[in-house]
Write a protein that holds these residues in place. Structure first.
Motif, short mmCIF file in Angstrom:
data_model
loop_
_atom_site.label_atom_id
_atom_site.label_comp_id
_atom_site.label_asym_id
_atom_site.label_seq_id
_atom_site.Cartn_x
_atom_site.Cartn_y
_atom_site.Cartn_z
N VAL A 96 0.83 -1.21 0.00
CA VAL A 96 0.00 0.00 0.00
C VAL A 96 0.86 1.25 0.00
N ALA A 97 1.98 1.23 0.71
CA ALA A 97 2.87 2.39 0.77
C ALA A 97 3.50 2.67 -0.59
N VAL A 98 3.91 1.62 -1.30
CA VAL A 98 4.49 1.81 -2.64
C VAL A 98 3.46 2.41 -3.59
N ILE A 99 2.23 1.90 -3.55
CA ILE A 99 1.17 2.45 -4.39
C ILE A 99 0.90 3.91 -4.05
N SER A 100 0.86 4.21 -2.75
CA SER A 100 0.59 5.59 -2.32
C SER A 100 1.73 6.53 -2.72
N ALA A 101 2.96 6.04 -2.68
CA ALA A 101 4.11 6.89 -3.01
C ALA A 101 4.15 7.24 -4.49
N THR A 102 3.52 6.42 -5.34
CA THR A 102 3.51 6.73 -6.77
C THR A 102 2.43 7.75 -7.14
N ILE A 103 1.49 7.99 -6.24
CA ILE A 103 0.40 8.92 -6.56
C ILE A 103 0.91 10.34 -6.83
N PRO A 104 1.83 10.91 -6.02
CA PRO A 104 2.32 12.26 -6.34
C PRO A 104 2.95 12.36 -7.72
N TYR A 105 3.67 11.32 -8.14
CA TYR A 105 4.30 11.37 -9.47
C TYR A 105 3.26 11.35 -10.57
N PHE A 106 2.29 10.45 -10.49
CA PHE A 106 1.27 10.38 -11.53
C PHE A 106 0.39 11.63 -11.53
N ARG A 107 0.17 12.18 -10.36
CA ARG A 107 -0.58 13.45 -10.30
C ARG A 107 0.20 14.56 -11.00
N MET A 108 1.52 14.56 -10.79
CA MET A 108 2.36 15.56 -11.46
C MET A 108 2.36 15.36 -12.96
N ARG A 109 2.41 14.11 -13.42
CA ARG A 109 2.38 13.84 -14.85
C ARG A 109 1.07 14.30 -15.48
N TYR A 110 -0.03 14.07 -14.77
CA TYR A 110 -1.33 14.52 -15.29
C TYR A 110 -1.39 16.04 -15.38
N SER A 111 -0.93 16.71 -14.32
CA SER A 111 -0.90 18.17 -14.34
C SER A 111 0.02 18.69 -15.44
N TYR A 112 1.13 18.00 -15.65
CA TYR A 112 2.08 18.39 -16.71
C TYR A 112 1.42 18.30 -18.09
N ALA A 113 0.67 17.22 -18.33
CA ALA A 113 -0.02 17.07 -19.61
C ALA A 113 -1.07 18.15 -19.81
N GLN A 114 -1.78 18.49 -18.75
CA GLN A 114 -2.80 19.54 -18.86
C GLN A 114 -2.17 20.91 -19.11
N ARG A 115 -1.06 21.19 -18.45
CA ARG A 115 -0.42 22.49 -18.61
C ARG A 115 0.28 22.63 -19.97
N LYS A 116 0.69 21.51 -20.56
CA LYS A 116 1.26 21.57 -21.90
C LYS A 116 0.23 22.08 -22.90
N VAL A 117 -1.00 21.60 -22.77
CA VAL A 117 -2.06 22.06 -23.68
C VAL A 117 -2.37 23.53 -23.41
N ARG A 118 -2.50 23.89 -22.14
CA ARG A 118 -2.77 25.29 -21.81
C ARG A 118 -1.62 26.19 -22.25
N GLY A 119 -0.39 25.69 -22.10
CA GLY A 119 0.76 26.49 -22.48
C GLY A 119 0.81 26.80 -23.95
N SER A 120 0.31 25.88 -24.80
CA SER A 120 0.32 26.13 -26.24
C SER A 120 -0.59 27.30 -26.60
N TYR A 121 -1.67 27.50 -25.84
CA TYR A 121 -2.55 28.65 -26.07
C TYR A 121 -2.04 29.90 -25.36
N ASP A 122 -1.46 29.73 -24.17
CA ASP A 122 -0.93 30.88 -23.45
C ASP A 122 0.28 31.48 -24.16
N LEU A 123 0.94 30.69 -25.00
CA LEU A 123 2.07 31.22 -25.75
C LEU A 123 1.64 32.35 -26.68
N LEU A 124 0.39 32.33 -27.12
CA LEU A 124 -0.11 33.40 -27.98
C LEU A 124 -0.08 34.74 -27.25
N ASP A 125 -0.46 34.75 -25.97
CA ASP A 125 -0.37 35.99 -25.18
C ASP A 125 1.08 36.43 -25.01
#
Length: 356
Positions: free
Chosen positions: A148-177
Motif C-alpha cells: 500500500v505504501a508503494v502504491i501511495s508513493a507513486t500517486i504524487p508522481y502520476f498526479r504531477m504527470r497529469y498536471s504536466y499534460a494539462q499544462r502543456k495544452v494550456r501552455g500552447s494557447y498561453d504562448l499566444l499571449d
C-alpha cells in the motif's frame, strides 16, 4: 449479525489507520520548519554540482545527461508544473514529500495491523469477505503495508504527470499571449523582453514562471550551451512548433540583435491566430461527437446495467458479474475501454495550438 460485526471492526481499523496518518502528518508539520533550510541548501548544492559537471565535461555532455536522467526528468516536470519552481530545491522537496508519504502510509499500516486481535485474512470479498483468525500470530505483516505504501508513493508522481499534460495544452494557447506582449518590447534586449513580458502576463498564465526563468537564463548565461539547454527546455515543455519558432527568433535576436524581431513575432502571432481559429471551427463542428465520446458510453453503460439488474434481480446480477471469470473479464474490458475512450475524447476536446 456476525457479518455486521466484522464490517464494523474493519471500519474501526480503517479509522485507526486514518488517525495514525494524522498523527504522523502532525509530526511532519512540526519537523518540517527545522529541516526546510537544510533541504534548500542541499538542493542548491546538488543543482550547482550537476550543472557544473555538465558544463565541464563538454563532449561527455550526453553521457552525463544519461546518468542523471531521473533527476533531469523530475526537474523538467517540476519546471512546468510547480509555479514556485526553484532549480534543485523543487526536486529535493518532491523526493522528500514522496518519502514522507511512503513512510507515513507504511508505518500507519504496520501500526494498524499490529493492533489486530489475530491475523487478517483477505478472501474473495463476494464469498467469504475479510475474516479474523484469533490467536494466530501475525507473520509477514509488513508485506501488505509495504504494498500500500508503494502504491501511495507513486500517486504524487502520476498526479504531477497529469498536471504536466494539462499544462502543456494550456501552455500552447498561453504562448499566444506571450508573443503578443513581446512585440511591444522589442526595443529592449532579449532578457528585458522576457522579463517585461512575464510581468504583464496574467497570474493564470502557465508560462509566467518559466518565462521569468528563461529571461534570467538569457541575462546570466556564461556559455552558449547553457542558453541552448534552457531555451530547449522551455520549448520542449510546451511541445509545439510555434514554441520552437518563438525560441529560434529569440536566439537569433540574441546573436544578431533585435532589429528584425518585431516583424518575426508579428508573423508568428498571425500564424497562431489563424491556427486557433481553425481549431475552434473544427472543434465546433465535432462538438457532438466529442461529447458523445465523453458521456455517451457512460449513459449506455448505466442504462444497460440498470436494465440487467431489473431483469435478473440485484443478487443474481452481482453473482454473475463478480463471481464468475467471464463476468470479471468483461468488466475489466469495459472499464479499460471507457478509460481509453475518455482519454481520447479529452485530447480531442482541446488539442494543442500547433500546425498539426
Amino acid at each position: 449479525m456476525s457479518e455486521a460485526v466484522k464490517l464494523l471492526e474493519v471500519l474501526l481499523y480503517l479509522l485507526r489507520f486514518v488517525l495514525h496518518l494524522c498523527v504522523l502528518w502532525g509530526l511532519w508539520l512540526l519537523v518540517h520548519p527545522l529541516i526546510d533550510r537544510h533541504l534548500r541548501q542541499m538542493g542548491q548544492k546538488i543543482d550547482y554540482r550537476i550543472n557544473h559537471r555538465l558544463s565541464a565535461f563538454g563532449k561527455r555532455f550526453s553521457i552525463m545527461r544519461k546518468r542523471l536522467w531521473v533527476y533531469r526528468h523530475l526537474d523538467n516536470l517540476l519546471y512546468f508544473v510547480n509555479s514556485k519552481y526553484e532549480p534543485g530545491i523543487s526536486v529535493m522537496r518532491f523526493l522528500m514529500r514522496t518519502a514522507i508519504v511512503f513512510l507515513a502510509v507504511f508505518l500507519s499500516g504496520l501500526m494498524t495491523l499490529s493492533e489486530l486481535p489475530g491475523r487478517l485474512s483477505f478472501n474473495n470479498p463476494f464469498l467469504e469477505g475479510i475474516s479474523f483468525s484469533d490467536g494466530i500470530p501475525m507473520r509477514g505483516a509488513w508485506k501488505f503495508p509495504l504494498f500500500v505504501a508503494v502504491i501511495s508513493a507513486t500517486i504524487p508522481y502520476f498526479r504531477m504527470r497529469y498536471s504536466y499534460a494539462q499544462r502543456k495544452v494550456r501552455g500552447s494557447y498561453d504562448l499566444l499571449d506571450v508573443v503578443k506582449i513581446s512585440t511591444k518590447f522589442t526595443h529592449l534586449s532579449v532578457d528585458g523582453i522576457l522579463d517585461k513580458t512575464s510581468d504583464y502576463l496574467a497570474e493564470s498564465n502557465v508560462l509566467k514562471a518559466p518565462l521569468k526563468l528563461l529571461g534570467a537564463a538569457f541575462a546570466n548565461y556564461s556559455h552558449e550551451r547553457e542558453l541552448n539547454e534552457e531555451a530547449g527546455r522551455f520549448s520542449g515543455a510546451i511541445g509545439t512548433t510555434f514554441a520552437v519558432e518563438f525560441i529560434s527568433d529569440l536566439l537569433y535576436a540574441e546573436k544578431e540583435g533585435t532589429r528584425y524581431l518585431k516583424s518575426s513575432l508579428m508573423m508568428l502571432n498571425r500564424s497562431m491566430e489563424q491556427q486557433r481559429e481553425t481549431i475552434l471551427a473544427v472543434k465546433a463542428n465535432s462538438r457532438d461527437a466529442i461529447s458523445l465520446g465523453l458521456y455517451g458510453n457512460l449513459v449506455v453503460l448505466f442504462s444497460s446495467v440498470g436494465t440487467f439488474i431489473y431483469m435478473l434481480k440485484p443478487a443474481v446480477y452481482m453473482q454473475l458479474q463478480f463471481e464468475t471469470p467471464v463476468g470479471l473479464s468483461f468488466l475489466m474490458v469495459i472499464v479499460t475501454g471507457l478509460f481509453i475512450s475518455f482519454v481520447i475524447s479529452t485530447i480531442l476536446a482541446r488539442p494543442k495550438l500547433d500546425y498539426h
